[in-house]
Design a protein around this motif. Structure first.
Motif, mmCIF file in Angstrom:
data_model
loop_
_atom_site.group_PDB
_atom_site.id
_atom_site.type_symbol
_atom_site.label_atom_id
_atom_site.label_comp_id
_atom_site.label_asym_id
_atom_site.label_seq_id
_atom_site.Cartn_x
_atom_site.Cartn_y
_atom_site.Cartn_z
ATOM 1 N N THR A 170 0.867 -1.178 0.000
ATOM 2 C CA THR A 170 0.000 0.000 0.000
ATOM 3 C C THR A 170 0.899 1.222 0.000
ATOM 4 O O THR A 170 1.805 1.329 0.825
ATOM 5 C CB THR A 170 -0.904 0.036 1.248
ATOM 6 O OG1 THR A 170 -1.647 -1.176 1.326
ATOM 7 C CG2 THR A 170 -1.876 1.214 1.169
ATOM 8 N N ALA A 172 1.247 5.344 0.349
ATOM 9 C CA ALA A 172 0.556 6.466 0.978
ATOM 10 C C ALA A 172 1.022 7.767 0.342
ATOM 11 O O ALA A 172 2.198 8.122 0.419
ATOM 12 C CB ALA A 172 0.860 6.491 2.472
ATOM 13 N N ASP A 174 -0.743 11.863 -1.103
ATOM 14 C CA ASP A 174 -1.878 12.681 -1.520
ATOM 15 C C ASP A 174 -1.679 13.205 -2.941
ATOM 16 O O ASP A 174 -2.494 13.954 -3.455
ATOM 17 C CB ASP A 174 -2.115 13.839 -0.534
ATOM 18 C CG ASP A 174 -0.901 14.755 -0.400
ATOM 19 O OD1 ASP A 174 0.099 14.526 -1.097
ATOM 20 O OD2 ASP A 174 -0.964 15.706 0.404
ATOM 21 N N GLU A 245 -1.811 -0.822 -3.798
ATOM 22 C CA GLU A 245 -3.004 0.013 -3.614
ATOM 23 C C GLU A 245 -2.519 1.406 -3.213
ATOM 24 O O GLU A 245 -1.590 1.538 -2.425
ATOM 25 C CB GLU A 245 -3.872 -0.572 -2.504
ATOM 26 C CG GLU A 245 -5.126 0.245 -2.210
ATOM 27 C CD GLU A 245 -5.879 -0.236 -0.975
ATOM 28 O OE1 GLU A 245 -7.055 0.141 -0.833
ATOM 29 O OE2 GLU A 245 -5.289 -0.963 -0.148
ATOM 30 N N CYS A 246 -3.138 2.441 -3.761
ATOM 31 C CA CYS A 246 -2.747 3.824 -3.456
ATOM 32 C C CYS A 246 -3.814 4.455 -2.563
ATOM 33 O O CYS A 246 -4.993 4.483 -2.919
ATOM 34 C CB CYS A 246 -2.592 4.619 -4.752
ATOM 35 S SG CYS A 246 -2.019 6.306 -4.525
ATOM 36 N N ARG A 247 -3.391 4.962 -1.392
ATOM 37 C CA ARG A 247 -4.332 5.554 -0.436
ATOM 38 C C ARG A 247 -3.769 6.865 0.098
ATOM 39 O O ARG A 247 -2.545 7.012 0.222
ATOM 40 C CB ARG A 247 -4.523 4.609 0.772
ATOM 41 C CG ARG A 247 -5.066 3.227 0.485
ATOM 42 C CD ARG A 247 -6.564 3.115 0.565
ATOM 43 N NE ARG A 247 -7.188 3.734 1.715
ATOM 44 C CZ ARG A 247 -7.334 3.161 2.906
ATOM 45 N NH1 ARG A 247 -6.874 1.939 3.142
ATOM 46 N NH2 ARG A 247 -7.947 3.796 3.884
ATOM 47 N N ASP A 251 -5.545 8.835 5.781
ATOM 48 C CA ASP A 251 -6.585 7.812 5.956
ATOM 49 C C ASP A 251 -5.995 6.547 6.573
ATOM 50 O O ASP A 251 -6.584 5.944 7.475
ATOM 51 C CB ASP A 251 -7.236 7.475 4.613
ATOM 52 C CG ASP A 251 -8.158 8.580 4.117
ATOM 53 O OD1 ASP A 251 -8.311 9.596 4.829
ATOM 54 O OD2 ASP A 251 -8.713 8.438 3.013
ATOM 55 N N LEU A 252 -4.834 6.136 6.065
ATOM 56 C CA LEU A 252 -4.181 4.933 6.594
ATOM 57 C C LEU A 252 -3.822 5.100 8.063
ATOM 58 O O LEU A 252 -4.028 4.201 8.881
ATOM 59 C CB LEU A 252 -2.914 4.636 5.786
ATOM 60 C CG LEU A 252 -3.134 4.102 4.373
ATOM 61 C CD1 LEU A 252 -1.852 4.202 3.561
ATOM 62 C CD2 LEU A 252 -3.613 2.657 4.417
ATOM 63 N N GLU A 255 -6.881 5.145 10.390
ATOM 64 C CA GLU A 255 -7.371 3.777 10.581
ATOM 65 C C GLU A 255 -6.513 3.052 11.615
ATOM 66 O O GLU A 255 -7.020 2.334 12.480
ATOM 67 C CB GLU A 255 -7.332 3.005 9.255
ATOM 68 C CG GLU A 255 -8.451 3.384 8.300
ATOM 69 C CD GLU A 255 -8.297 2.713 6.946
ATOM 70 O OE1 GLU A 255 -7.500 1.751 6.825
ATOM 71 O OE2 GLU A 255 -8.963 3.158 5.991
#
Length: 359
Positions: A170, A172, A174, A245-247, A251-252, A255
């Protein structure tokens, strides 16, 4: 007992997230001695990413020797928690590792980031979260991929790399930019890493060639996916070669700290960053905190060392927007850490004086 949360991003070159949070908490306690203050160190994937996850989850900070962007040996840290690793690429491939004179994205390599990934995989990590902020590189992750090939492929072929097959990545960031073109990694980000206009053209052409060869090899093409242009194209390498996966980083992190659970009985959240303006609403950390917090109808106050577009920030949903620096203070003075801490304390006290009567 009243409960408040402080979750302030680092003031780059001045205060870490933890230092800014501590100053805000001090301001709260001076006005509300009986308040419960929850401090959440935060990062959007850049500076402080590993520290924020370590504060949230615990785990072991692992040190390993890697190459920096100029292929010099350095020690870098990353976090292991059970079978998860949290990697901050700035530890191995960061702009802060170079002097201003050394910045050269034609030469700078992401090889060290690949060494961090390889080390985590060898230690049995099956989930790797990578913060893509603060890179010195614009090599589309080619250096990183080479380091992984060197670690896991005897015959120097990516197709031989089977060690990553069961690893979930994943990334991280923006950043929504594609890899190539006028909105891509080279044109948008390389100049701040030391690229001349001629270098930018060369870097963009190199990225296009690499993406074309990669698409031909795999039969699919990730160069236009949001985030592909992050960290000088490291985002592309993770997307294309590792099916990442790009998030958004915030947000990560939220969580990981069970932020929604932490909001129970909270009367106010204070967030912030070094500089706030209309770009804050384009996925930056304080906006991510605002979006999550608004769902629970809890007011969010924003503080920053520099503020523009106040009304747009208020229209976006922040209850209060405050610059911590008194009018007339020079940038040099404002960047002194003790001054910044003192200004945060006083600004938070002012915020509480204004907002508490309405809560």
């Amino acid at each position: 007992m009243k409960k408040l949360i402080v979750a302030i991003d680092s003031f780059k070159g001045c205060l870490s997230s933890m230092e800014a949070n501590e100053a805000a908490a001090k301001g709260i306690q001076m006005e509300m001695p009986d308040a419960e203050v929850i401090q959440i160190p935060v990062s959007d994937g850049g500076e402080g990413w590993t520290t924020a996850f370590h504060a949230a989850l615990g785990g072991e900070l692992v040190e390993t020797t890697v190459f920096d962007p100029m292929m010099r040996r350095i020690t870098a840290k990353y976090l292991i928690q059970n079978d998860m690793a949290v990697i901050e690429i700035a530890q191995a491939s960061g702009l802060t590792l170079l002097s201003a004179e050394e910045r050269n994205p034609i030469r700078a390599t992401s090889y060290g980031t690949g060494q961090l990934v390889g080390d985590a995989v060898r230690r049995g990590c099956k989930r790797i979260i990578v913060g893509l902020g603060g890179s010195a590189t614009s090599d589309c992750g080619m250096g990183m991929l080479q380091a992984i090939i060197d670690a896991f492929a005897k015959n120097q072929s990516w197709d031989e790399v089977t060690a990553l097959e069961d690893v979930q990545f994943t990334i991280a960031t923006d950043v929504q930019n594609p890899l190539c073109g006028e909105n891509g990694a080279a044109y948008v980000f390389a100049p701040q890493k030391g690229a001349t206009p001629e270098m930018v053209q060369s870097l963009d052409a190199r990225a296009k060639r690499f993406a074309e060869l990669s698409a031909k090899h795999f039969g699919y093409d990730c160069q236009d996916m949001p985030g592909a242009g992050a960290a000088g194209g490291l985002g592309y390498a993770f997307l294309q070669y590792m099916h990442a996966e790009c998030r958004p980083g915030i947000d990560l992190l939220l969580e990981a700290v069970n932020y929604e659970q932490q909001l129970k009985d909270v009367i106010l959240v204070i967030t912030g960053e070094g500089s706030a303006d209309r770009q804050t609403m384009m996925g930056k950390l304080p906006f991510g905190i605002l979006q999550k917090t608004k769902l629970f109808h809890i007011p969010v106050a924003l503080i920053a060392g520099r503020i523009k577009d106040d009304q747009q920030l208020l229209d976006a949903g922040f209850s209060l927007v405050k610059c911590i620096n008194p009018q007339g203070m020079t940038i040099e003075e404002a960047m002194v850490p003790e001054t910044a801490k003192r200004n945060i304390v006083e600004t938070v006290r002012t915020i509480l004086g204004e907002i508490l009567p309405s809560l």
